[in-house]
Design a protein around this motif. Structure first.
Motif, PDB file in Angstrom:
ATOM      1  N   THR A  64      -2.768 -25.192 -19.141  1.00  0.00           N
ATOM      2  CA  THR A  64      -2.233 -25.712 -17.892  1.00  0.00           C
ATOM      3  C   THR A  64      -1.028 -26.587 -18.216  1.00  0.00           C
ATOM      4  OG1 THR A  64      -3.483 -27.796 -17.869  1.00  0.00           O
ATOM      5  CG2 THR A  64      -4.586 -25.871 -16.925  1.00  0.00           C
ATOM      6  N   PRO A  65      -0.179 -26.832 -17.232  1.00  0.00           N
ATOM      7  CA  PRO A  65       0.956 -27.737 -17.472  1.00  0.00           C
ATOM      8  C   PRO A  65       0.512 -29.160 -17.834  1.00  0.00           C
ATOM      9  CG  PRO A  65       1.315 -26.460 -15.461  1.00  0.00           C
ATOM     10  CD  PRO A  65      -0.104 -26.202 -15.915  1.00  0.00           C
ATOM     11  N   GLU A  66      -0.715 -29.516 -17.489  1.00  0.00           N
ATOM     12  CA  GLU A  66      -1.235 -30.853 -17.791  1.00  0.00           C
ATOM     13  C   GLU A  66      -1.746 -30.991 -19.220  1.00  0.00           C
ATOM     14  OE1 GLU A  66      -2.496 -29.081 -15.013  1.00  0.00           O
ATOM     15  OE2 GLU A  66      -0.909 -29.986 -13.787  1.00  0.00           O
ATOM     16  N   ALA A  67      -1.777 -29.911 -19.962  1.00  0.00           N
ATOM     17  CA  ALA A  67      -2.248 -29.958 -21.354  1.00  0.00           C
ATOM     18  C   ALA A  67      -1.353 -30.899 -22.150  1.00  0.00           C
ATOM     19  CB  ALA A  67      -2.231 -28.565 -21.969  1.00  0.00           C
ATOM     20  N   ARG A 115       5.846 -17.864 -29.732  1.00  0.00           N
ATOM     21  CA  ARG A 115       7.124 -17.498 -30.360  1.00  0.00           C
ATOM     22  C   ARG A 115       6.953 -16.406 -31.409  1.00  0.00           C
ATOM     23  NH1 ARG A 115       8.107 -22.346 -28.433  1.00  0.00           N
ATOM     24  NH2 ARG A 115       7.343 -23.817 -29.947  1.00  0.00           N
ATOM     25  N   ALA A 116       5.806 -16.366 -32.069  1.00  0.00           N
ATOM     26  CA  ALA A 116       5.558 -15.315 -33.057  1.00  0.00           C
ATOM     27  C   ALA A 116       5.270 -13.975 -32.382  1.00  0.00           C
ATOM     28  CB  ALA A 116       4.393 -15.710 -33.963  1.00  0.00           C
ATOM     29  N   VAL A 117       4.649 -14.015 -31.213  1.00  0.00           N
ATOM     30  CA  VAL A 117       4.219 -12.799 -30.522  1.00  0.00           C
ATOM     31  C   VAL A 117       5.296 -12.240 -29.597  1.00  0.00           C
ATOM     32  CG1 VAL A 117       2.567 -11.969 -28.783  1.00  0.00           C
ATOM     33  CG2 VAL A 117       1.758 -13.305 -30.717  1.00  0.00           C
ATOM     34  N   ASP A 145       4.956  -6.249 -20.592  1.00  0.00           N
ATOM     35  CA  ASP A 145       3.892  -7.089 -21.154  1.00  0.00           C
ATOM     36  C   ASP A 145       4.095  -8.528 -20.718  1.00  0.00           C
ATOM     37  OD1 ASP A 145       2.722  -5.016 -22.569  1.00  0.00           O
ATOM     38  OD2 ASP A 145       3.559  -5.602 -24.517  1.00  0.00           O
ATOM     39  N   ASP A 146       3.015  -9.240 -20.539  1.00  0.00           N
ATOM     40  CA  ASP A 146       3.067 -10.679 -20.297  1.00  0.00           C
ATOM     41  C   ASP A 146       2.949 -11.351 -21.662  1.00  0.00           C
ATOM     42  OD1 ASP A 146       2.371 -13.389 -19.927  1.00  0.00           O
ATOM     43  OD2 ASP A 146       1.345 -12.959 -18.044  1.00  0.00           O
ATOM     44  N   PRO A 147       4.026 -11.950 -22.188  1.00  0.00           N
ATOM     45  CA  PRO A 147       3.972 -12.548 -23.527  1.00  0.00           C
ATOM     46  C   PRO A 147       2.889 -13.615 -23.667  1.00  0.00           C
ATOM     47  CG  PRO A 147       6.244 -12.382 -22.785  1.00  0.00           C
ATOM     48  CD  PRO A 147       5.370 -12.031 -21.613  1.00  0.00           C
ATOM     49  N   GLY A 148       2.647 -14.371 -22.604  1.00  0.00           N
ATOM     50  CA  GLY A 148       1.599 -15.386 -22.652  1.00  0.00           C
ATOM     51  C   GLY A 148       0.227 -14.778 -22.865  1.00  0.00           C
ATOM     52  N   LEU A 149      -0.068 -13.714 -22.122  1.00  0.00           N
ATOM     53  CA  LEU A 149      -1.360 -13.034 -22.294  1.00  0.00           C
ATOM     54  C   LEU A 149      -1.454 -12.377 -23.664  1.00  0.00           C
ATOM     55  CD1 LEU A 149      -1.972 -11.367 -18.804  1.00  0.00           C
ATOM     56  CD2 LEU A 149      -3.126 -13.357 -19.786  1.00  0.00           C
ATOM     57  N   LEU A 150      -0.346 -11.843 -24.134  1.00  0.00           N
ATOM     58  CA  LEU A 150      -0.328 -11.238 -25.461  1.00  0.00           C
ATOM     59  C   LEU A 150      -0.607 -12.299 -26.531  1.00  0.00           C
ATOM     60  CD1 LEU A 150       0.118  -8.457 -26.741  1.00  0.00           C
ATOM     61  CD2 LEU A 150       2.528  -9.070 -27.006  1.00  0.00           C
TER      62      LEU A 150
END
Length: 194
Positions: A122-125, A138-140, A148-153
């Motif tokens: 979450t943004p609150e992390a 950044r590696a993925v 593809d959704d890079p975050g989900l990947l």
């Protein structure tokens, strides 16, 4: 130096001492050994002093987790930036992640196994959590295909790494095949890249 500045510095130093003592005790004897009574004895402060800094063991473990994520982010960044090519970066990050977990099992548990009162994904992390995940991302990102959704990947890659670490640490996967498993994971994520 003002009295207020000195008090703030002393408070920060006590917090650092509490977190360091908790980490050292957990690494030596496991998280079950970390109690506020034991920590108070270790750092030679009363339990009320500990409670003036942290609500209890869970809050201390959360502070340890944030500190650990900052350290993990730095190690992942160093591995990623020193590697050559997309596949190399992905492999270096995977190795750095699993090596970190193997070297610091109690710290890894505080970060990713035990329940801690920290917002993830979450943004609150806390910034340290976002930085550690950012290094995985950044590696993925370079291996993501259109659509593809890079975050989900990145979450999926992280889940694969965490699964390997957890299953190996519990003895469910033999440690001697770890490097081959890691290579398979990287190979499937980086298929078609250099």
């Amino acid at each position: 130096m003002t009295i207020q500045t000195r008090r703030e510095r002393e408070r920060a130093e006590r917090e650092r001492l509490i977190v360091t003592a908790a980490r050292e005790l957990a690494e030596a004897e496991g998280w079950d050994a970390v109690t506020t009574r034991r920590l108070a004895a270790e750092i030679e402060y009363s339990q009320p002093v500990l409670y003036s800094h942290f609500k209890g063991k869970d809050a201390i473990m959360a502070a340890v987790a944030v500190q650990g994520c900052a350290e993990l982010a730095a190690e992942l960044r160093a591995a990623r930036t020193a590697a050559e090519g997309t596949r190399g970066a992905l492999a270096a990050v995977g190795k750095a992640y699993t090596d970190f977990a193997r070297r610091r099992p109690a710290l890894y548990d505080a970060m990713f196994t035990h329940t801690v009162d920290l917002p993830f994904a979450t943004p609150e992390a806390p910034a340290a959590l976002q930085e550690a995940f950012g290094e995985l991302l950044r590696a993925v990102e370079p291996v993501a295909h259109e659509g593809d959704d890079p975050g989900l990947l990145a979450e999926t890659y992280w889940a694969g790494l965490h699964g390997l670490v957890t299953l190996m640490r519990s003895g469910r996967l033999p440690a001697e095949a770890h490097e081959r498993r890691l290579a398979l994971l990287i190979g499937h994520f980086a298929a078609g890249t250099n």
